[in-house]
Design an enzyme around this catalytic site. Structure first.
Site, PDB file in Angstrom:
ATOM      1  N   CYS A  96       8.354  -5.253  -6.185  1.00 50.33           N
ATOM      2  CA  CYS A  96       8.356  -3.605  -5.448  1.00 50.33           C
ATOM      3  C   CYS A  96       7.887  -3.305  -6.403  1.00 50.33           C
ATOM      4  O   CYS A  96       9.341  -2.276  -7.407  1.00 50.33           O
ATOM      5  CB  CYS A  96       9.828  -3.187  -4.482  1.00 50.33           C
ATOM      6  SG  CYS A  96      10.065  -2.088  -4.119  1.00 50.33           S
TER       7      CYS A  96
ATOM      8  N   CYS B  66       4.875   4.197  -3.124  1.00 50.99           N
ATOM      9  CA  CYS B  66       4.466   2.645  -2.788  1.00 50.99           C
ATOM     10  C   CYS B  66       3.866   2.084  -3.929  1.00 50.99           C
ATOM     11  O   CYS B  66       3.277   1.864  -3.737  1.00 50.99           O
ATOM     12  CB  CYS B  66       4.153   2.004  -1.557  1.00 50.99           C
ATOM     13  SG  CYS B  66       4.755   0.046  -1.204  1.00 50.99           S
TER      14      CYS B  66
HETATM   15  O1  PYC Z   1       6.020  -2.024  -3.624  1.00 46.29           O
HETATM   16  O2  PYC Z   1       6.721   0.516  -3.963  1.00 46.29           O
HETATM   17  C1  PYC Z   1       7.200  -0.864  -3.726  1.00 46.29           C
HETATM   18  C2  PYC Z   1       7.563  -1.079  -2.209  1.00 46.29           C
HETATM   19  C3  PYC Z   1       8.064  -0.200  -1.539  1.00 46.29           C
HETATM   20  C4  PYC Z   1       8.672  -0.908  -0.219  1.00 46.29           C
HETATM   21  C5  PYC Z   1       7.767  -1.838   0.159  1.00 46.29           C
HETATM   22  N1  PYC Z   1       6.921  -1.931  -1.581  1.00 46.29           N
END
Ligand code: PYC
Length: 310
Positions: free
Chosen positions: A237, A88
């Site tokens: 993300c 993550c």
């Molecule tokens: O930032 O990789 C990320 C992530 C995955 C799920 C929520 N954030």
């Protein structure tokens, strides 16, 4: 039982809940074995920390562990409201910023073990962190999927520490005002992948859907990311940007070292670039996290929801 203490932070709006003490003893063995024990015997830790009534269901939990290799600085297991994550990005930034807040990390470079490999973290100071992710790659380009209500959509399957299906915005508009429609579209795409039995090359579920669009006002692109379960990523993300960078690189649309500015659905930006190491694409993601709370978790006798509402 020792009291569980967590420190909350957010990275571009996406929450991270770092367990700093009081977690159950996972016993010895390598990280993979301790991870399996957490999942099989202590899943209540995940549900207690990531489900209502204690948490926002967008929260990603991060359990700090001893590394397998003493040359590494830490190990971590990530989880959320629906299960466990391989890696993550936003939570790695949150973890490092939290350890800076606690005075346990200073500006410098660190190596952190995750269930999918070792990642690098460079703390610049004041919560700003660059994560050097695991090697990322595109598995399939322009794969057609039936998304009920939307017809056939085409997208790319890519690995960025989790499995992603990257699909262009069909015209919904990548703004917060369109969240409900974006959720509906992304869920229909995920269901289409599942119904067709399409998975990653390790058999893993493609559980993150990244809807991508063009950039504007100083960013190269905007995205919306549906996470496993029914929550969306408030940030761009980190693993999703990694998957995107891998696709851009193999398409010749991003050169090694060139900066890509990716905005998430709330407008927060991660800066990304790739390095090629031994022929593999290593994405680097830079973002900033802010500590928001220091909390002691209480399990009140008789509370029917002490382990979360599932
Ligand atoms: O930032 O990789 C990320 C992530 C995955 C799920 C929520 N954030």
């Amino acid at each position: 039982m020792e009291k569980i203490r967590v420190i909350d932070s957010h990275t571009a709006g996406e929450p991270t809940r770092l367990v700093v003490s009081g977690a159950p003893d996972l016993g010895g063995g390598i990280l993979a074995e301790r991870f399996a024990r957490l999942r099989e015997n202590f899943d209540w830790l995940r549900t207690s920390l990531c489900l209502e009534p204690r948490a926002s269901e967008a929260a990603v939990g991060a359990l700090l562990c001893e590394p397998d290799d003493p040359a590494n600085d830490a190990a971590v297991i990530f989880f959320n409201n629906s299960g466990y994550l391989g890696m993550c990005g936003h939570a790695t930034i949150g973890l490092v910023a939290t350890l800076e807040y606690l005075g346990k990390m200073q500006a410098g470079e660190y190596r952190i073990e995750t269930p999918v490999g070792v990642v690098g973290a460079k703390l610049h100071g004041n919560g700003r962190v660059t994560v050097s992710n695991v090697a990322s790659y595109r598995l399939r380009k322009d794969l057609a999927v039936e998304a009920e209500g939307y017809g056939t959509v085409k997208g790319d399957i890519a690995w960025g520490g989790n499995w992603f299906f990257l699909v262009r915005d069909p015209g919904i508009g990548l703004q917060k005002a369109n969240l409900e429609k974006l959720m509906g579209f992304a869920k229909a795409v995920r269901k289409g992948l599942e119904t067709a039995g399409i998975r990653g090359d390790d058999g893993g579920e493609i559980d993150h859907i990244e809807v991508v669009g063009d950039g504007d006002e100083g960013v190269d692109s905007r995205n919306f990311v549906l996470c496993p379960g029914a929550e969306y990523d408030r940030s761009p993300c980190g693993t999703g940007v990694s998957a995107k960078l891998a696709c851009l690189y193999v398409d010749g649309d991003l050169k090694e070292g060139e900066v890509w500015r990716q905005a998430g659905i709330l407008g927060g930006v991660f800066e990304g670039k790739v390095s090629i190491v031994n022929g593999e694409i290593i994405p680097e993601i830079t973002g900033e996290a802010f500590v928001t709370a220091v909390t002691e978790i209480v399990f009140s006798p008789g509370d029917p929801y002490q382990h979360g509402i599932s």
